[in-house]
Every structure is written in C-alpha cells, then in structure tokens.
Design a protein around this motif. Structure first.
Motif, mmCIF file in Angstrom:
data_model
loop_
_atom_site.group_PDB
_atom_site.id
_atom_site.type_symbol
_atom_site.label_atom_id
_atom_site.label_comp_id
_atom_site.label_asym_id
_atom_site.label_seq_id
_atom_site.Cartn_x
_atom_site.Cartn_y
_atom_site.Cartn_z
ATOM 1 N N ARG A 144 28.928 14.684 -11.228
ATOM 2 C CA ARG A 144 28.679 14.287 -9.825
ATOM 3 C C ARG A 144 29.917 13.608 -9.235
ATOM 4 N N LEU A 145 30.564 12.788 -10.072
ATOM 5 C CA LEU A 145 31.789 12.136 -9.601
ATOM 6 C C LEU A 145 32.854 13.181 -9.262
ATOM 7 N N GLN A 189 31.962 14.926 -6.040
ATOM 8 C CA GLN A 189 32.218 14.096 -4.871
ATOM 9 C C GLN A 189 33.722 14.049 -4.556
ATOM 10 N N ARG A 190 34.513 13.874 -5.616
ATOM 11 C CA ARG A 190 35.960 13.815 -5.426
ATOM 12 C C ARG A 190 36.480 15.126 -4.851
ATOM 13 N N ALA A 241 34.950 17.191 -3.025
ATOM 14 C CA ALA A 241 34.581 17.297 -1.609
ATOM 15 C C ALA A 241 35.513 16.441 -0.743
#
Lengths: 240, 209
Positions: free
Chosen positions: A40-41, A44-45, A47
């Motif tokens: 997930r990290l 997110q990064r 994106a």
C-alpha cells in the motif's frame, strides 16, 4: 522479527541500516500482513510520484527570477551599495574615535599645562623655589644625579641675560622632573625637563603667564614665567 | 514527468559545475557579475523543487499559483542576499529552507489567507499544471482526489510528505529544512500517509491502506 508498521515504514524510506534493511526485506517475504502494508505504501508513493502532482516552475517564473536577480546585483540596488554603506559607517566610527582621542589628548595636554603652571606658582608662593642654589652649572648638574633617573642639560645663560639661580626636583604628572630656575631681570623662569619627546611644540598663555613647550635631545621642556613670550622663545633658542 | 525534469536539471547542474574557466573566473567579469553567476549556477537548477514546495505550502487558495511564484522569487532574492552565509553544503536543502521560511512569513503577512479552503472542482480543472499524461478519466479523477487530499492535510503533515515523496529527501534532510527532530519527521510522515490513505480511500471508494 515482530511486525511493526513503523519499521516497515523506515524500511520503505530506506532509513534503516543495511543489516536491518535486509532483515526487514526477509520478513516481508514471510509476513503477508507486513507485505500488504508495504504494498500500500508503494502504491501510494507511485501515485504521488506519478508526475501529475509535481508543480514544475513555469518559464515565466524562471525569467522573472533571473530578471530580479540581475536587478538586485546591479549598481543602485541595496545589495550593491551595502559594502559602500558599511565602509562609510566604519569610516565614521574611525573618525569619531580619532576625534575623541584627539579631544582627550588635547585635554591631557591642557591639564599638563595647568599642572606645570601650578607648580611654578606654588614654588613662587612657598619657599620651595630651589633645592640647590647655585649659578654654577657644574654644581647644579651633578646635584641632580641620584635624584633623577635622567641627567638634564644645565646651562648658565647669564651672559645672554638669563642667569641660572639653581634647581629643584618636582613631581609633575606622576614623575620626578628637573626644574631649573632662571632669572630674567626681576622675573623668575622655571624650566621643567623630563625625558620623552612626544608632542609638537606649543605655547600657551594663562592668567598672565606664558608657557612654552619644546622638545630637545629626547627631552620635553616646559618653560613657565611671567616674562614675555618673546623672552621664553629666546631662552628656548639658547637651551636647544 | 517530474523524475525526468529533476534528472535533466540535475545533469544540467552537474555540467554547469565545470564550465570553461574563462566563463566563470575570467578577470574580465566584474565582481558583482561573477557573484551572480556563481549563485545562478548553484541555485537555478533547483527552481522546480522550490516552486513545487512553495505551491504545495500555498495550497489551493484562489491565488496560490501567483503566491507560489511570488514566494519563489522572494526566496531567491533572500538566498542571493545571504549567499555568503551558505556553507557550500546541500544547495537544494538550503534553498528549500529559505522557501519554507518565506512561505511562512508570506502566510503570516496575508493573515493566514492560505489556510483551509474547500476543494473547488472548477479551480482545479483550470489548473495549469494539471495532469497531462493521464490516459483515462478514472485516473484523472484519482489524481484530482489525491491532490485535494494532500491539499487537505494539515500544513505540518503536508510539508513533510511533500519533502519526502516529491522532493525525495531523507529524514535527516527534511529535519534540516523544517528544523524538526528526526523522530518528529518520522511520526509526522507516518501520520500524513495514514491521513492521506484514509482520505483517498473515501474519495475513490477504494480502501487505500
């Protein structure tokens, strides 16, 4: 290794040391929970860093910044004049300091004039005009030996109209000085002598008395009397 | 887009570090010119970073675009004035520190005018730096959502997130720019990520984290 979101994040940001970084990498392979967090990290990064969120500087900004910098470094800008302003301030401070120094040394000189005059006057009032009474320079000069740490030049100037009356030792401005007493007609002239030639020659008149200062042979001379300034000048020429 | 721009400016920066000696240290250059030259060579390559940070710190207020540009220009002038105090360390970090301080002064001067503004769809569709590479509307929507979520973060969290993710700085570097302790950088960054994930999940209807 126990699961720790904080540790996964440190790993994700590359803030762990090499050993811990490796250990965490291994843990991610084994732990689905931590692995999911890590994914997930990453997502997110990806994106955030996809580029669409980055605000590049527009060309107009580049141009205006360059123009502003040019203007700033040009003569006439505050920055350009700053060194000159600083130099001017330093000059002003130096000038003030010099003036204060001059004023103080002028006052010191003025004070010395007064001290010399006072000494001359008190010698006339009291009985301490002479310690050694002699018109013989060969008596007066040796008399000073042992009483002073310097040997003043003693001349009898009777043929020239300034007969030597004698001498004494005085205290002027914190030091022992030689005082020679000459007569000029009915007047008394005190000539103070001490080592050190600092300031330029000067003359002064106070309360009807004339003072004359000069330097000769590494000594400072002060002549004080109620005779005329011309007489003091004549004495100075003879003593030099 | 960003990575490319950053890389090319970095390469330009490296190239400019070693120009022909006659161009930089020529005796024919007056002192003021050579000072300006040295400054530009060192700091102009970081203008994208300066603008990006200023823009994100200014957030989405009506004039944030102009404000960011004014802040960058003022920061550059400040940096130029204090060029002699730069110790020759990380130029980008030094510049960003000044940009950050300038933004803060700016916001105080404007009576905190850059603070929470409701997300305005029309303002963002007019955005000049809007996504240019998106392939489909879904992705464009995701990006808009992400952007508004970051803009909605409290300033303290937003700034560490921007410095870490967009400026790609280490905790230590972020601590240097913000004046925070490394531990604080770490916890704020973590909190920012969680807030952002929650917000993005809500907006896109997908769980983010």
């Amino acid at each position: 290794m126990t699961c720790s979101g904080e540790r996964i994040e440190l790993y994700f940001d590359g803030e762990l040391d090499a050993a811990q970084q490796e250990e965490t990498r291994q843990h991610l392979v084994e732990c689905p929970e931590c692995s999911a967090l890590h994914s997930r990290l990453l997502e997110q990064r990806a994106a955030i860093r996809s580029g669409a969120l980055y605000y590049d500087a527009p060309t107009e900004l580049r141009n205006s910044v360059r123009a502003a910098l040019r203007k700033e470094s040009r003569p006439g800008s505050a920055f350009f004049w700053q060194p000159f302003a600083i130099a001017a301030c330093l000059l002003l401070v130096a000038s003030l300091a010099w003036n204060v120094f001059q004023l103080r040394s002028h006052r010191a000189a003025t004070d010395l004039t007064q001290i010399v005059l006072d000494d001359h006057l008190s010698s006339l009032i009291g009985n301490h005009l002479l310690d050694v009474v002699s018109s013989d320079q060969h008596t007066v000069k040796p008399w000073f030996a042992g009483k002073l740490d310097f040997s003043p030049d003693v001349k009898d100037l009777a043929p020239q109209g300034f007969p030597l009356a004698g001498g004494r030792v005085d205290y002027v401005a914190g030091r022992r000085v030689a005082a020679l007493v000459y007569h000029r007609r009915q007047h008394v002239i005190t000539v103070f002598i001490w080592p050190g030639a600092a300031e330029a020659e000067s003359g002064a008149a106070r309360n009807g008395y004339n003072l004359l200062r000069w330097n000769a042979g590494g000594m400072t001379y002060w002549a004080v009397s109620d005779v005329s300034a011309a007489d003091l000048s004549a004495l100075r020429s003879l003593l030099r | 887009m960003h990575a490319g721009a950053s890389l090319s400016s970095d390469l330009k920066f490296l190239r400019n570090r070693n120009p022909p000696a006659s161009q930089t240290r020529g005796v024919d250059l007056p002192k003021a010119d050579s000072r300006l030259h040295a400054f530009e060579e060192t700091f102009l390559p970081h203008m994208n970073a300066a603008h990006d940070l200023a823009r994100w710190l200014a957030r989405s207020g009506a004039n944030s675009q102009d404000a960011a540009q004014d802040i960058v220009q003022e920061a550059y002038l400040r940096a130029f004035r204090f060029f002699e105090t730069w110790n020759g360390g990380d130029a980008k970090a030094w510049l960003l520190t000044i940009v950050r301080n300038t933004s803060h002064t700016w916001r105080e001067r404007r009576g905190r005018g850059g603070e929470p503004v409701p997300f305005d769809e029309t303002a963002h569709s007019r955005e000049s730096a809007a996504p240019s590479q998106e392939r489909d509307l879904v992705r464009a929507d995701d990006m808009r959502a992400l952007r508004s979520c970051i803009e909605g973060l409290p300033a303290d969290f937003r700034e560490v997130l921007i410095l870490r993710e967009l400026e790609e700085m280490s905790y230590r570097e972020i601590a240097g720019v913000t004046g925070l302790a490394i531990g604080t950088v770490m916890s704020r960054l973590s909190r920012a990520r969680r807030l952002l994930a929650d917000c993005a999940g809500e907006k896109t209807g997908r769980p983010a984290r």
